[in-house]
Scaffold this motif. Structure first.
Motif, short mmCIF file in Angstrom:
data_model
loop_
_atom_site.label_atom_id
_atom_site.label_comp_id
_atom_site.label_asym_id
_atom_site.label_seq_id
_atom_site.Cartn_x
_atom_site.Cartn_y
_atom_site.Cartn_z
N ASN A 1 0.83 -1.20 0.00
CA ASN A 1 0.00 0.00 0.00
C ASN A 1 0.87 1.25 0.00
N VAL A 2 1.88 1.26 0.84
CA VAL A 2 2.76 2.43 0.92
C VAL A 2 3.61 2.56 -0.34
N ALA A 3 4.00 1.42 -0.91
CA ALA A 3 4.86 1.44 -2.09
C ALA A 3 4.11 1.77 -3.38
N PHE A 4 2.78 1.72 -3.34
CA PHE A 4 1.99 1.81 -4.57
C PHE A 4 2.31 3.05 -5.40
N GLY A 5 2.32 4.20 -4.76
CA GLY A 5 2.56 5.45 -5.50
C GLY A 5 3.92 5.49 -6.17
N LEU A 6 4.90 4.79 -5.62
CA LEU A 6 6.23 4.75 -6.22
C LEU A 6 6.27 3.76 -7.38
N ARG A 7 5.55 2.64 -7.25
CA ARG A 7 5.58 1.61 -8.30
C ARG A 7 4.86 2.04 -9.57
N VAL A 8 3.87 2.94 -9.46
CA VAL A 8 3.10 3.33 -10.64
C VAL A 8 3.68 4.55 -11.34
N ARG A 9 4.81 5.04 -10.88
CA ARG A 9 5.44 6.15 -11.57
C ARG A 9 5.91 5.72 -12.96
N ARG B 1 8.31 4.78 -15.93
CA ARG B 1 9.56 4.04 -15.80
C ARG B 1 10.77 4.95 -15.60
N SER B 2 10.76 6.09 -16.29
CA SER B 2 11.90 7.00 -16.21
C SER B 2 12.07 7.63 -14.83
N ALA B 3 10.96 7.72 -14.07
CA ALA B 3 11.00 8.35 -12.76
C ALA B 3 10.83 7.36 -11.61
N ARG B 4 10.71 6.07 -11.96
CA ARG B 4 10.44 5.05 -10.95
C ARG B 4 11.73 4.64 -10.23
N PRO B 5 11.71 4.63 -8.89
CA PRO B 5 12.89 4.18 -8.15
C PRO B 5 13.11 2.67 -8.34
N SER B 6 14.30 2.22 -8.04
CA SER B 6 14.58 0.78 -8.10
C SER B 6 13.85 0.07 -6.97
N ASN B 7 13.75 -1.26 -7.07
CA ASN B 7 13.08 -2.03 -6.03
C ASN B 7 13.75 -1.82 -4.68
N GLU B 8 15.06 -1.74 -4.65
CA GLU B 8 15.78 -1.54 -3.40
C GLU B 8 15.51 -0.15 -2.82
N GLN B 9 15.43 0.86 -3.70
CA GLN B 9 15.11 2.20 -3.24
C GLN B 9 13.69 2.28 -2.69
N ILE B 10 12.76 1.58 -3.38
CA ILE B 10 11.38 1.55 -2.90
C ILE B 10 11.31 0.88 -1.53
N ARG B 11 12.01 -0.25 -1.39
CA ARG B 11 12.00 -0.97 -0.12
C ARG B 11 12.55 -0.08 1.01
N SER B 12 13.65 0.59 0.75
CA SER B 12 14.25 1.44 1.76
C SER B 12 13.32 2.59 2.14
N ARG B 13 12.70 3.21 1.13
CA ARG B 13 11.79 4.33 1.36
C ARG B 13 10.58 3.88 2.18
N VAL B 14 9.99 2.76 1.84
CA VAL B 14 8.80 2.28 2.54
C VAL B 14 9.12 1.94 3.98
N LEU B 15 10.21 1.22 4.22
CA LEU B 15 10.57 0.83 5.58
C LEU B 15 10.88 2.06 6.44
N ASP B 16 11.51 3.05 5.83
CA ASP B 16 11.78 4.30 6.57
C ASP B 16 10.48 4.99 6.97
N LEU B 17 9.51 5.00 6.07
CA LEU B 17 8.24 5.66 6.36
C LEU B 17 7.44 4.90 7.41
N LEU B 18 7.45 3.58 7.35
CA LEU B 18 6.74 2.79 8.35
C LEU B 18 7.34 3.02 9.74
#
Length: 360
Positions: free
Chosen positions: A94-102, A104-121
Motif C-alpha cells: 500500500n505504501v509502495a503503490f505510489g512509487l511503483r506506478v510512476r 519508468r523513467s522516474a520510478r525508483p529501483s526495487n531496493e530504493q522503494i524498499r528502503s523508502r517504505v521501511l523508513d516511512l513505516l
C-alpha cells in the motif's frame, strides 16, 4: 511550498460551494480549514489537489500558477477520512503503490522503494506491520498507513480531509498529537479539513474559519478563540452564552441586571445589543452581597469534567439556559446542587450592537 488561492469560486448546480475565496498558506505551516458541513472546506481542499476545477480564480504553488496543472503534476499527498487503502495489498505494498506506478523513467529501483517504505513505516511507528493487510489493523493503524502512503511520493503539499473523523475519541486525541509532532519533524506545508474545533485548535499553526463558501476569519488558534472576528466565529469556535440587552450613550445593560460602561458607544442611543460570554468567564456566588448588577439564576444541572465543575443555570427572569465552567476545589461551588439559587456575573464579555451589525 506555499499555497495561494486568489478569488476562487465553485458552484455545484445552484449551490455556491465557494464564493470569491482568497487565502495564502505559508510554507511549512499546518493550516486547518474549520467550519460546519457545507461551508466549502472540502471543496477548497479538492481544488488544491486538482480533484476539482474552480469555476473562477487561480491556485498558486510557491508563486507558480498551478490552476491548469493535472493532479499528477501537483505533487500533492492526500489522506482521506476513510483511509482508501487497498484491502488486497499488504501494508508494505500500500505504501509502495505510489512509487511503483510512476513512469519508468522516474520510478525508483526495487531496493530504493524498499528502503523508502521501511523508513516511512518507522516514521509513522508501524514498522512491525509491513506484512499485514488493512482488515487486520485498527483504525488508528490504518490512518497512519494512509499517511505513510501519502508521504511516500515525497509530496510538496500534504492534504488531509477529516483525517480522524472515523476514529473513536481516545484514538483521535492520540493521533492528532502525533500528527503535530510529525509535522514539526517534517515541516511539509499541510492543510487539513475538520469540523472539530478542538482538533483545529490543538493541531494547527493557523485556523481558517469558513461559513457558506466564504472565509470568516484567519488567525492563530489563540487569536480565533480570544478575538473572534464575527458573531459566527464566536458561536462556532467554543461554547458561548448570549445575553440580550440594550446600549445607550456609552452604557450597556445586559441580561436584565448587569450594567457597565461601554465608552466606545457613546454616540449609540437606545440600541438592541447582544453580549457574548464564554462559560469560563462567569463568576458565581451564593449571595448577592447587596450588589444589584448580578443575574439571578437557579441551578438546573451539575456535572464534573475532570478539574472542571460544569453548571447549567436557568435565568430566573428570562428562563434562558446559561452554561458555566468553574475550577473545582472551591467549597462554595463544589457544594452546589440542583435547585440552588445563585448570583452570577460575567468577568469578561463582548458586546455587539445589532443595528450596526458590529464585529465582536
Amino acid at each position: 511550498m506555499s499555497i495561494e488561492f486568489r478569488n476562487v469560486s465553485k458552484a455545484f448546480g445552484g449551490f455556491q460551494a465557494l464564493n470569491d475565496v482568497s487565502l495564502k498558506v505559508p510554507t511549512g505551516k499546518l493550516v486547518a480549514l474549520l467550519g460546519p458541513s457545507g461551508c466549502g472546506k472540502t471543496t477548497l481542499l479538492r481544488i488544491t489537489a486538482g480533484l476539482e476545477t474552480a469555476d473562477a480564480g487561480n491556485v498558486y504553488f510557491y508563486g507558480k500558477d498551478a490552476t491548469a496543472e493535472h493532479v499528477r503534476e501537483r505533487r500533492v499527498g492526500f489522506v482521506f477520512q476513510h483511509y482508501a487503502l487497498f484491502r488486497h495489498m499488504t501494508v508494505f505494498e500500500n505504501v509502495a503503490f505510489g512509487l511503483r506506478v510512476r513512469p519508468r523513467s522516474a520510478r525508483p529501483s526495487n531496493e530504493q522503494i524498499r528502503s523508502r517504505v521501511l523508513d516511512l513505516l518507522k516514521l509513522v511507528q508501524v514498522e512491525g506491520l509491513a506484512h499485514r493487510y488493512p482488515p487486520q489493523l485498527s483504525g488508528g493503524q490504518r490512518q497512519r498507513i494512509a499517511l505513510a502512503r501519502a508521504l511516500a511520493v515525497e509530496p510538496k503539499v500534504l492534504l488531509l480531509d477529516e483525517p480522524f473523523g472515523a476514529l473513536d475519541a481516545k484514538v483521535r486525541k492520540d493521533l492528532r498529537r502525533w500528527l503535530r509532532r510529525l509535522h514539526d519533524e517534517l515541516h511539509i506545508t499541510s492543510v487539513f479539513v475538520t469540523h472539530d474545533q478542538e482538533e483545529a485548535m490543538e493541531v494547527s499553526d493557523q485556523v481558517v474559519v469558513m461559513n457558506q463558501g466564504k472565509i470568516e476569519q484567519i488567525g492563530s488558534p489563540i487569536e480565533v478563540y480570544d478575538h473572534p472576528a464575527s458573531p459566527f466565529v464566536f458561536q462556532f469556535v467554543g461554547q458561548v452564552n448570549l445575553f440580550q440587552g440594550r446600549v445607550h450613550r456609552g452604557w450597556a445593560r445586559i441580561g436584565g441586571a448587569m450594567g457597565f460602561p461601554l465608552p466606545e458607544h457613546k454616540q449609540t442611543a437606545n440600541a438592541d445589543a447582544v453580549s457574548y460570554v464564554r462559560p469560563h468567564e462567569i463568576e458565581v456566588h451564593r449571595q448577592s452581597n447587596g450588589a444589584g448588577d448580578y443575574i439571578v439564576a437557579d441551578v438546573e444541572n451539575v456535572s464534573v469534567a475532570g478539574p472542571l465543575l460544569r453548571l447549567d443555570l436557568r435565568h430566573a427572569d428570562s428562563d434562558e439556559l446559561i452554561r458555566v465552567e468553574l475550577p473545582r476545589g472551591n467549597a462554595e461551588h463544589d457544594g452546589l446542587k440542583l435547585g440552588d439559587r445563585v448570583y452570577m456575573r460575567p468577568t469578561r464579555q463582548r458586546v455587539v450592537i445589532k443595528e450596526e451589525k458590529a464585529k465582536v
